[in-house]
Design a protein around this motif. Structure first.
Motif, PDB file in Angstrom:
ATOM      1  N   VAL A   1       5.995 -30.469 -19.715  1.00 54.65           N
ATOM      2  CA  VAL A   1       5.170 -29.264 -19.800  1.00 54.65           C
ATOM      3  C   VAL A   1       3.922 -29.393 -18.941  1.00 54.65           C
ATOM      4  O   VAL A   1       3.531 -28.458 -18.228  1.00 54.65           O
ATOM      5  N   ASP A   2       3.286 -30.558 -18.979  1.00 54.31           N
ATOM      6  CA  ASP A   2       2.046 -30.737 -18.222  1.00 54.31           C
ATOM      7  C   ASP A   2       2.292 -30.626 -16.724  1.00 54.31           C
ATOM      8  O   ASP A   2       1.540 -29.957 -16.004  1.00 54.31           O
ATOM      9  N   CYS A   3       3.339 -31.284 -16.226  1.00 52.80           N
ATOM     10  CA  CYS A   3       3.635 -31.209 -14.791  1.00 52.80           C
ATOM     11  C   CYS A   3       4.027 -29.792 -14.392  1.00 52.80           C
ATOM     12  O   CYS A   3       3.731 -29.345 -13.279  1.00 52.80           O
ATOM     13  N   HIS A   4       4.698 -29.087 -15.295  1.00 50.39           N
ATOM     14  CA  HIS A   4       5.082 -27.700 -15.025  1.00 50.39           C
ATOM     15  C   HIS A   4       3.841 -26.831 -14.856  1.00 50.39           C
ATOM     16  O   HIS A   4       3.747 -26.047 -13.887  1.00 50.39           O
ATOM     17  N   ASN A   5       2.887 -26.976 -15.753  1.00 56.76           N
ATOM     18  CA  ASN A   5       1.628 -26.229 -15.638  1.00 56.76           C
ATOM     19  C   ASN A   5       0.873 -26.616 -14.368  1.00 56.76           C
ATOM     20  O   ASN A   5       0.302 -25.763 -13.678  1.00 56.76           O
ATOM     21  N   PHE A   6       0.875 -27.910 -14.076  1.00 55.00           N
ATOM     22  CA  PHE A   6       0.189 -28.455 -12.898  1.00 55.00           C
ATOM     23  C   PHE A   6       0.752 -27.842 -11.615  1.00 55.00           C
ATOM     24  O   PHE A   6       0.012 -27.410 -10.725  1.00 55.00           O
ATOM     25  N   MET A   7       2.083 -27.788 -11.503  1.00 55.37           N
ATOM     26  CA  MET A   7       2.735 -27.283 -10.294  1.00 55.37           C
ATOM     27  C   MET A   7       2.495 -25.789 -10.114  1.00 55.37           C
ATOM     28  O   MET A   7       2.347 -25.309  -8.978  1.00 55.37           O
ATOM     29  N   LYS A   8       2.469 -25.048 -11.199  1.00 59.04           N
ATOM     30  CA  LYS A   8       2.218 -23.607 -11.092  1.00 59.04           C
ATOM     31  C   LYS A   8       0.852 -23.339 -10.464  1.00 59.04           C
ATOM     32  O   LYS A   8       0.726 -22.544  -9.516  1.00 59.04           O
ATOM     33  N   LEU A   9      -0.180 -24.010 -10.983  1.00 58.58           N
ATOM     34  CA  LEU A   9      -1.528 -23.826 -10.457  1.00 58.58           C
ATOM     35  C   LEU A   9      -1.660 -24.380  -9.035  1.00 58.58           C
ATOM     36  O   LEU A   9      -2.321 -23.790  -8.178  1.00 58.58           O
ATOM     37  N   ALA A  10      -1.006 -25.526  -8.778  1.00 55.60           N
ATOM     38  CA  ALA A  10      -1.083 -26.139  -7.449  1.00 55.60           C
ATOM     39  C   ALA A  10      -0.457 -25.229  -6.395  1.00 55.60           C
ATOM     40  O   ALA A  10      -0.961 -25.138  -5.259  1.00 55.60           O
TER      41      ALA A  10
END
Length: 617
Positions: A578-587
Motif C-alpha cells: 500500500v505504501d509503495c502504491h501511494n508513493f508511486m501515484k504521487l511520484a
C-alpha cells in the motif's frame, strides 16, 4: 475389468488425435477437457492423456487417471510404459505388481522397468553384471523418464542423471547430439541450475543442431531470460536456421524481461525469416508484449492475424486481464468467433476480479457449464474466491470453498487470506493461514500475512509470536526484489538496498524525493511494522522497499534512460504494498511521467496521482 471395446464411433479416432496433439505441445488442460467431454473412450484415449501427464511431470494426476482407467480397461504395454515413467517408489511398486500379474510383453516390460528401477536404485551401474544390454534408444528413454521429474525427495533424480551421464561418456554415446540434447533437458528439468547443461553445450563445438540450440535456450528461458537472449544472438550469428519452436521459446524468455525492447528485436528477426504469419508465433508475441507492458503492441499483433485460434483469443484476453482492462476483455469475448475453453474463462474471471466486476464475473462463471458444458476447475474457483473476497464478500468466498467439488489448493487459500487481510477478518484469516501451512509448510506467505494482519489489528504480541514460529520452522520470507533496465542493462534492487554499489547516492536522492512527496501529502503507511520499532525506523524501512530504490536509480540516470515524455518501467517479484502504491501515484504526478510497475499479480500504470487499478488490487 471390462474388455476393450470394438467398433467405436469414428469420432473417437479424431478426438484421440486431438488429445495426442495437445499433450505433445503441453496443453494438458485442453487435452483433459476433450477427454472429459468424450461420450465414448477407448484404451488409446486413456493412454494418450496418461502419457501427457507423465511427460510433463504431473505424477499424481497420471497415477490417478491410470487408477480410474482400471475400472474400464485392461492396460496395455504402452499404458504401463507411460505410467511407470511417472511413478514414485510407492506407486511404482503397485504398478510393477500389476504388470507382473498381467504378464505383459517381456521386452516392453523391460523398457518400463528400466525407467522405474532408475528411480528406485542405482540400476544402471549394475547393467553389465546383471547381463542387461542397452543401446542409444535405452539411454534416451531413461533420460526422457527423468525429464519433468522434480520430486527429488522420492528419488535422487539428479544423482541418477549424473550416473547416466557417466555411462554415456564411458560408452562413447556422449559424442551423439541426440544424447547430449536429452542430457541437457534432463539436467535442466531436475535442478533448474543450467551450469551442467551449458558445459555440455560448449563441449559440442561446431556440431550443434537447432534442436540442441533450442534445448539450451529453453533451459535458460524461465530462470535466466537474459542468458537465453544472449544464446539466441549467438545462434543468429551461426550458420544454423532458427525454426518456429526456437522463436516461440525466445519469445517466452522476452516475456520475463522488463521492457518490450527484446521482443521487438526478436519480432524483426521473425519477419526476416518469414515466420510473421505463423499462428503459434503470433500467439507467443501477444503474450510477450503483454507481459513486457505493451498492451498496444499485443493488440497490434492480434489485429493483424489472418487466422486466430483459441490460444490467440485467450492470449489477448489474458493480456487485457493482466493490465486491468476488464471492459476491453469482455468486449473482445463478445466477438470471439471460436469455441471458448477452460483457459478463456480463467482470463475473463481474472479480468473481472482485477476490476471488481463481481456480477459480471458471477454470470461468466455460471455460464461455463450452462452455456458451454465446461466444468469449473481449481483456477476458476481461485478467481471466484479472489473476486468475492476483494470486494468484501469474504464469507461468501468461504462458502464457495466449502461447496467446491474438488479439494482447494494453495492458490485458493492464498486468495482468501489476502482478502481477509484487506477487510480485517482475523478469525477466517487464521483458518486460511492454517490450511496454507498444512499444504505448503515451507511457504512463508501464511506466516507473513498473519503477522501483518495482527499488526494491523494492533495485536503486536501475536505478530511477534508468528515471526518466532516462522523462524523456528526455518521458513524464510521471499525477499522483495525489483528490476529496471537502463542503457540495455538490467539492474536489480533488494529491499534495504544494503548491497548496492551506489546505495549512499540512492539513499540521498530518495530522502530528497520523500521530502518533496510529503509536501504533496504523502504519509508513510507504518501500520505493518512491529510495535517495538521507533516510528523513524518504521518509515525508513518503507523508504527502502525495492521498487522505490529502482525508481530513484532511474531518476539518477534519467539523462541516459528517458526523456520528459518517457515511461519508467519497473518489475517486481512480489505484490506491491500500500505504501509503495501511494508513493508511486504521487511520484508520477511530481515527475510528470508514467510509472509502470509489474508486480507478481498484475500491471500498475501510475499517471497523474492515479493508478490503472483504481486502487483495487
Amino acid at each position: 475389468m471390462m474388455n476393450n471395446r470394438s467398433n467405436e464411433p469414428p469420432d473417437i479416432f479424431v478426438t484421440n488425435h486431438l488429445i495426442n496433439m495437445y499433450r505433445k505441445f503441453g496443453y494438458l488442460d485442453y487435452a483433459r477437457n476433450l477427454f472429459d467431454e468424450m461420450p465414448n473412450r477407448n484404451i488409446v484415449s486413456w493412454t494418450a492423456l496418461i502419457s501427457g501427464y507423465a511427460q510433463h511431470g504431473h505424477s499424481e494426476k497420471c497415477f490417478r487417471l491410470f487408477s480410474s482407467m482400471l475400472e474400464y480397461y485392461r492396460p496395455n504395454e504402452f499404458t504401463f510404459a507411460s505410467v511407470l515413467i511417472s511413478c514414485d517408489y510407492v506407486n511404482g511398486k503397485q504398478v510393477h505388481g500389476l504388470a507382473l500379474k498381467m504378464s505383459i510383453d517381456a521386452h516392453v516390460y523391460l523398457f518400463s522397468f528400466v525407467n522405474l528401477r532408475l528411480k528406485l536404485s542405482s540400476f544402471l551401474p549394475k547393467c553389465s553384471s546383471e547381463g542387461i544390454g542397452f543401446d542409444r534408444a535405452t539411454l534416451l528413454s531413461v533420460l526422457t523418464s527423468l525429464c519433468g521429474s522434480h520430486d527429488l525427495y522420492v528419488y535422487p533424480g539428479l544423482k541418477f542423471c549424473f550416473q547416466v551421464h557417466c555411462l554415456c561418456v564411458k560408452t562413447g554415446f556422449i559424442s551423439e547430439i541426440k544424447v547430449i540434447t536429452a542430457l541437457v533437458k534432463a539436467y535442466s528439468d531436475l535442478q533448474g541450475d543450467v551450469a551442467d547443461c551449458y558445459r555440455l553445450f560448449l563441449e559440442t563445438g561446431n556440431s550443434r543442431d537447432i534442436v540442441l540450440w533450442t534445448g539450451m535456450i529453453t533451459a535458460f528461458a524461465e530462470y535466466e531470460p537474459e542468458e537465453a537472449l544472449f544464446l539466441f544472438r549467438q545462434l543468429c550469428r551461426e550458420d544454423v536456421a532458427a525454426d518456429w519452436c526456437t522463436f516461440s521459446i525466445v519469445l517466452k524468455a522476452c516475456a520475463g524481461l522488463v521492457t518490450e525492447r527484446h521482443a521487438l528485436a526478436v519480432h524483426s528477426q521473425l519477419i526476416k525469416h518469414g515466420f510473421e504469419s505463423d499462428t503459434v508465433i503470433a500467439n507467443a508475441l501477444i503474450h510477450a508484449y503483454g507481459r513486457c507492458g505493451s498492451i498496444a503492441l499485443s493488440k497490434q499483433v492480434f489485429d493483424r492475424m489472418g487466422f486466430r485460434n483459441s490460444v490467440s483469443w485467450n492470449s489477448m484476453l489474458k493480456a487485457y486481464a493482466l493490465h486491468g482492462k476488464a471492459n476491453e476483455a469482455l468486449q473482445l469475448f463478445s466477438i470471439m468467433n471460436v469455441q471458448p475453453d477452460s483457459a478463456t474463462f480463467v482470463a475473463l474471471l481474472s479480468a473481472c476480479s482485477h476490476a471488481g466486476l463481481v456480477e459480471e464475473g458471477n454470470k461468466i462463471f455460471h455460464s461455463m457449464h450452462e452455456n458451454h458444458s465446461l466444468i469449473p476447475q481449481l483456477d476458476h474457483y481461485a478467481c471466484m474466491v479472489d473476486m468475492l473476497g476483494r470486494c468484501g464478500r469474504v464469507f461468501e468466498a468461504e462458502k464457495l470453498i466449502t461447496e467446491m467439488p474438488i479439494e482447494p489448493d494453495t492458490v485458493i487459500w492464498s486468495a482468501l487470506l489476502g482478502s481477509c487481510k484487506k477487510h480485517g477478518e482475523t478469525q477466517l484469516a487464521e483458518l486460511a493461514a492454517a490450511k496454507l501451512k498444512e499444504l505448503e509448510p515451507g511457504d512463508s506467505l501464511g506466516y507473513v500475512q498473519m503477522s501483518n494482519i495482527y499488526c494491523l489489528s494492533g495485536n503486536f504480541n501475536k505478530a511477534g509470536l508468528i515471526r518466532k514460529e516462522m523462524k523456528g520452522s526455518r521458513v524464510i520470507k521471499e525477499p522483495g526484489l525489483s528490476w529496471i533496465e537502463i542503457d540495455n542493462q538490467v539492474h536489480e534492487f533488494a529491499s534495504g538496498g544494503k548491497h548496492h554499489s551506489q546505495r549512499e547516492a540512492i539513499f540521498t536522492k530518495l530522502k530528497e524525493l520523500v521530502g518533496q512527496l510529503k509536501e504533496m501529502g504523502y504519509v508513510p503507511e507504518t501500520s505493518l511494522a512491529l510495535h517495538d520499532v521507533e516510528e523513524e525506523h518504521k518509515e525508513e524501512q518503507l523508504y527502502h522497499h525495492s521498487e522505490k530504490l529502482a525508481l530513484v536509480f532511474a531518476l539518477m540516470n534519467q539523462g541516459s534512460v528517458c526523456s520528459k515524455s518517457s515511461t519508467i518501467r519497473i518489475m517486481k517479484n512480489i505484490r506491491i504494498c500500500v505504501d509503495c502504491h501511494n508513493f508511486m501515484k504521487l511520484a508520477s504526478d511530481l515527475l510528470g511521467k508514467e510509472i509502470v510497475v509489474r508486480d507478481s499479480n498484475r500491471f500498475h500504470h501510475f499517471k497523474g496521482r492515479m493508478c490503472s487499478c483504481n486502487d483495487y488490487w
